[in-house]
Design a protein around this motif. Structure first.
Motif, PDB file in Angstrom:
ATOM      1  N   ARG A 114       0.258  -1.379   0.098  1.00 53.92           N
ATOM      2  CA  ARG A 114       0.081  -0.028  -0.154  1.00 53.92           C
ATOM      3  C   ARG A 114       0.787   1.024   0.380  1.00 53.92           C
ATOM      4  NH1 ARG A 114      -4.428  -0.777   4.992  1.00 53.92           N
ATOM      5  NH2 ARG A 114      -1.668  -1.755   5.702  1.00 53.92           N
ATOM      6  N   ALA A 154      -4.730   3.582   3.327  1.00 58.06           N
ATOM      7  CA  ALA A 154      -3.863   3.817   2.777  1.00 58.06           C
ATOM      8  C   ALA A 154      -2.434   3.057   3.444  1.00 58.06           C
ATOM      9  CB  ALA A 154      -3.869   4.510   2.558  1.00 58.06           C
ATOM     10  N   ARG A 204      -6.035   0.395  -0.773  1.00 55.71           N
ATOM     11  CA  ARG A 204      -6.308   0.085   0.380  1.00 55.71           C
ATOM     12  C   ARG A 204      -5.769  -1.222   1.140  1.00 55.71           C
ATOM     13  NH1 ARG A 204     -11.430   1.306  -1.663  1.00 55.71           N
ATOM     14  NH2 ARG A 204     -12.964  -0.746  -1.866  1.00 55.71           N
ATOM     15  N   VAL A 208     -10.567   5.574  -1.047  1.00 57.94           N
ATOM     16  CA  VAL A 208      -8.950   5.241  -1.142  1.00 57.94           C
ATOM     17  C   VAL A 208      -9.759   4.248  -2.410  1.00 57.94           C
ATOM     18  CG1 VAL A 208      -7.572   4.105  -0.501  1.00 57.94           C
ATOM     19  CG2 VAL A 208      -8.323   5.875   0.916  1.00 57.94           C
ATOM     20  N   VAL A 239      -8.089   7.325   7.431  1.00 59.43           N
ATOM     21  CA  VAL A 239      -8.002   7.483   5.225  1.00 59.43           C
ATOM     22  C   VAL A 239      -6.985   7.121   5.076  1.00 59.43           C
ATOM     23  CG1 VAL A 239      -7.593   8.528   2.950  1.00 59.43           C
ATOM     24  CG2 VAL A 239      -9.957   8.397   4.799  1.00 59.43           C
TER      25      VAL A 239
END
Length: 372
Positions: free
Chosen positions: A3, A29, A350, A345, A25
């Motif tokens: 990621r 990620a 993600r 995302v 968020v």
């Protein structure tokens, strides 16, 4: 696939909504997010209702995939206790009023002296400077001061209460994420971190681009009287016979013509410029003669930008969102699980885990040598 933010460490001093959603968020990620909370009570949102496990469902939704340490930031020598974490951190997110972190000895200058690569993101209502910087406020206040709330007038001229925390998320969370990612890119080039001043009220003006443009040309918007605020029958909510509502947005001529035909309105209503109020009234009479289900069937397969207003439960069960897997990820607490909060995302970037949890208060203290 690795990621994009794996290997990035975030120290999250924020509480409630804007900061925690931003770090959620980042965590999705790939970032490692360490939530720093006060001992005993933790983030105030833990105490909200309803509960999901020991804490509120709001807290659980916003803080999944993170870790928590509990430490009193007013302790003497706090910066020394956190020195190791500060030295290893890439990003700091805080949401105190301007000057609070400086008084605690944890402001940008103090942290960057330990780690000059640190990206320090401060999220506040009115920013780090200016006459309103120290004024207490909430989402509704930022909407009021920015002029946005004034454009949401109801039939009696009273502004309506928004059903979403627009300033917190659109003015705080998302700009914080955007600028953190820009700062990471800049650091790739310069090797240095920076301080980011994210002001929720400032960032609302971006959404008022049309009002700003019109106003500066001498046409300041009238509440309830503009293209997207109720001034045209082409952008309205119409009540049906069963007490439900149709959201009609056939703005362009081709959509408007299709709409007029679909509802069986007389062709003379195609001209909505001469007397918009009359046309709106006539359409309301037509729509109110039938149920929402009737209109949904009439609109099906037609190009006219209309939809039945869904309840939250109906929206989450809609086949479209189900087909996209929007609520497929689960948030677990003990033997219970609910749908996790969807995060904007891209799926390529993600966390692909099917089930995730949220941190108990201070559960990572031992790992970071903060038991005492």
């Amino acid at each position: 696939m690795m990621r994009p933010l794996e290997g990035v460490r975030v120290l999250d001093f924020s509480t409630l909504l804007p900061g925690p959603m931003a770090t959620l968020v980042l965590a999705e990620a790939g970032a490692e997010v360490i939530k720093i909370e006060r001992p005993g009570r933790g983030d105030e949102m833990r105490s909200y209702e309803p509960k999901f496990g020991e804490d509120s469902v709001n807290f659980a939704l916003l803080n999944r995939g993170k870790r928590s340490i509990a430490i009193d930031l007013k302790e003497k020598g706090i910066i020394d206790k956190l020195r190791g974490l500060i030295a290893s951190a890439d990003i700091v997110v805080e949401q105190f009023r301007p000057g609070v972190m400086d008084r605690l000895g944890l402001g940008y200058e103090a942290l960057s002296a330990i780690n000059d690569k640190i990206i320090y993101c401060a999220i506040t209502g009115y920013g780090q400077s200016g006459p309103l910087a120290q004024v207490a406020a909430h989402d509704l206040n930022y909407l009021a001061v920015s002029g946005m709330l004034g454009l949401s007038a109801g039939s009696d001229g009273t502004p309506g209460l928004p059903p979403a925390l627009i300033a917190d998320i659109a003015g705080g969370t998302y700009p914080a994420i955007v600028n953190i990612l820009l700062a990471l890119r800049q650091r790739d080039r310069t090797g240095k971190g920076c301080k980011l001043d994210i002001a929720m009220a400032d960032n609302l003006f971006t959404f008022l681009y049309w009002a700003i443009g019109n106003g500066q040309l001498g046409q300041w918007p009238v509440p309830g009287g503009e293209l997207v605020t109720g001034g045209t029958p082409r952008y309205q909510v119409y009540r049906t016979s069963d007490g439900k509502f149709i959201a009609a947005a056939p703005l362009e001529d081709k959509f408007w013509a299709n709409f007029i035909e679909a509802i069986g309105a007389p062709e003379e209503l195609l001209d909505d410029a001469t007397d918009p109020g009359m046309v709106k009234s006539e359409i309301q009479q037509i729509i109110s003669a039938q149920t929402a289900e009737h209109w949904a069937k009439c609109f099906e397969g037609k190009d006219l930008c209309c939809a039945v207003v869904a309840s939250m439960k109906e929206a989450m069960e809609h086949p479209h969102f189900r087909s996209r897997g929007l609520f497929s990820k689960q948030l677990a607490s003990g033997d219970r699980s609910i749908a996790a909060l969807p995060i904007p995302v891209a799926s390529e970037f993600r966390d692909q885990k099917a089930v995730d949890g949220y941190p108990g208060l201070g559960e990572a203290n031992h790992e970071f040598g903060l038991d005492h």
